[in-house]
Design a protein around this motif. Structure first.
Motif, PDB file in Angstrom:
ATOM      1  N   ASP A  31       0.848  -1.189   0.000  1.00 62.24           N
ATOM      2  CA  ASP A  31       0.000   0.000   0.000  1.00 62.24           C
ATOM      3  C   ASP A  31       0.881   1.235   0.000  1.00 62.24           C
ATOM      4  N   PRO A  32       0.816   2.076  -1.048  1.00 60.89           N
ATOM      5  CA  PRO A  32       1.688   3.260  -1.077  1.00 60.89           C
ATOM      6  C   PRO A  32       1.431   4.208   0.096  1.00 60.89           C
ATOM      7  N   LEU A  33       0.239   4.157   0.691  1.00 59.57           N
ATOM      8  CA  LEU A  33      -0.029   5.018   1.841  1.00 59.57           C
ATOM      9  C   LEU A  33       0.868   4.665   3.021  1.00 59.57           C
ATOM     10  N   SER A  34       1.393   3.439   3.028  1.00 65.28           N
ATOM     11  CA  SER A  34       2.304   3.045   4.113  1.00 65.28           C
ATOM     12  C   SER A  34       3.624   3.789   4.043  1.00 65.28           C
ATOM     13  N   LEU A  36       3.854   7.100   3.483  1.00 63.05           N
ATOM     14  CA  LEU A  36       3.685   8.493   3.885  1.00 63.05           C
ATOM     15  C   LEU A  36       4.525   8.820   5.114  1.00 63.05           C
ATOM     16  N   ARG A  37       5.213   9.962   5.047  1.00 60.79           N
ATOM     17  CA  ARG A  37       6.104  10.379   6.141  1.00 60.79           C
ATOM     18  C   ARG A  37       5.825  11.834   6.499  1.00 60.79           C
ATOM     19  N   ARG A 218       4.436   7.065 -10.975  1.00 57.25           N
ATOM     20  CA  ARG A 218       4.436   6.946  -9.514  1.00 57.25           C
ATOM     21  C   ARG A 218       4.773   5.536  -9.056  1.00 57.25           C
ATOM     22  N   TRP A 222       7.427   4.669  -6.280  1.00 55.29           N
ATOM     23  CA  TRP A 222       7.054   4.077  -4.995  1.00 55.29           C
ATOM     24  C   TRP A 222       7.861   2.794  -4.740  1.00 55.29           C
ATOM     25  N   ASP A 246       4.253  15.861  -5.320  1.00 57.17           N
ATOM     26  CA  ASP A 246       3.904  15.437  -3.970  1.00 57.17           C
ATOM     27  C   ASP A 246       4.567  14.120  -3.587  1.00 57.17           C
ATOM     28  N   TYR A 250       5.852  10.871   0.366  1.00 58.05           N
ATOM     29  CA  TYR A 250       6.078   9.436   0.527  1.00 58.05           C
ATOM     30  C   TYR A 250       7.532   9.096   0.866  1.00 58.05           C
TER      31      TYR A 250
END
Length: 347
Positions: A31-34, A36-37, A218, A222, A246, A250
């Protein structure tokens, strides 16, 4: 400093078509949301436009101004990149740029593209790859106290990937640190996106401290960030995706051409992310609107928009581009003014 010499890759499409070695677009096993930093400190590097005067000579005074504006904004200036027409100007011109940077900025305060021009023919004949010239281009940049950003060329991207890794390993013989650089063919005919196995091998080279990725995809980016996080967290994954700035959310840092338009606004955006200020999203949206417009096809035309924008800002004297580079219509200018207002720049 003298004038400017013409040179570069002959115009028109090349018959050489390097393949893309990366994974199929859309394939992710996480999951690319994992990634996020939030509130991380972003390292920003900005390509610097090479400006020209009305006689198509390098405008060194305007170039100095762009260097100063980039540094005062808090970004690391990077010269002799695509934004600086590195593949079109001559080796002499590229060295003049290095010399100017060393005078204006001092050693250790800038990065620079290391490019060794060859021809498409070399891509079909791996034995013709100019290994010594490729290494010498990187050694030259390092000799000026700059961080080398190692460009691909036809010879390099025409090699099998295991041999490509060997070339990058050999760079450790001429410099103690460098950035690798993979780019898509929208920027250059010799561009090649490497497989993840090759990226993994680059992560194992101590002298390779980071990598600029310019695919406009992307998913590939990622995957590289996730691999970096797993294997070598201190390795810099520098986004070159001017259509998706943006990516810094990530865990990517950046080396962009878009930031040459407004390094000051990019730095404000970066600090907003670091402090958790929601103004990050307003500034990012405005900058992305600018990037989506200026990095439209043909992508290299963004440099003409950059010249138009910087002239409007009063940072350079003319909006001339390299005589062999694509231009943009003058009716882009009112749109640039409108986009500038979205990032608090009054043109």
């Amino acid at each position: 400093m003298g004038g400017w010499h013409d040179g570069g890759v002959p115009p028109g499409p090349s018959k050489f078509k390097p393949h893309v070695s990366g994974p199929p677009a859309g394939v992710l096993d996480f999951d690319p949301l994992s990634l996020l930093r939030p509130k991380r400190s972003i390292t920003g590097m900005s390509a610097v436009l090479l400006p020209f005067d009305d006689c198509h000579r390098v405008d060194w005074n305007s170039f100095d101004r762009l260097l100063d504006e980039t540094v005062s904004s808090g970004l690391l200036p990077v010269v002799n990149m695509d934004t600086g027409y590195a593949t079109l100007i001559t080796a002499t011109d590229r060295e003049w740029v290095l010399d100017r940077c060393r005078v204006v900025l001092g050693e250790g305060n800038f990065a620079a593209g290391a490019f060794n021009r060859d021809t498409p023919k070399a891509g079909f004949e791996p034995e013709a790859f100019d290994r010594s010239g490729f290494l010498a281009a990187t050694e030259l940049v390092a000799s000026y106290g700059a961080l080398p950003v190692v460009f691909q060329n036809f010879g390099l991207t025409g090699l099998p990937e295991d041999e490509i890794v060997g070339v990058y390993q050999a760079l450790g013989e001429v410099t103690d640190r460098f950035l690798a650089f993979e780019l898509g063919m929208m920027f250059a005919d010799f561009g090649r996106i490497y497989s993840l196995d090759t990226v993994r091998a680059l992560l194992d080279i101590p002298q390779c401290i980071g990598m600029k990725h310019s695919s406009f995809d992307r998913v590939w980016e990622w995957q590289r960030i996730a691999l970096r996080n797993e294997i070598r967290p201190d390795f810099m994954m520098l986004t070159g995706n001017d259509r998706a700035i943006d990516m810094v959310m990530y865990g990517a840092d950046y080396l962009l051409g878009l930031s040459a338009f407004a390094p000051d606004v990019f730095r404000r955006r970066d600090l907003a992310w670091e402090t958790g200020d929601p103004d990050f999203f307003r500034l990012n949206d405005g900058l992305q609107a600018l990037g989506s417009f200026t990095f439209r096809d043909p992508v290299p035309g963004y440099r003409a928009n950059c010249a138009q924008f910087l002239k409007l800002r009063g940072w350079i004297s003319t909006d001339k581009v390299h005589r062999r580079a694509p231009g943009r219509p003058t009716h882009d200018i009112p749109i640039l003014k409108q986009l500038a207002s979205q990032i608090d720049i009054d043109l």
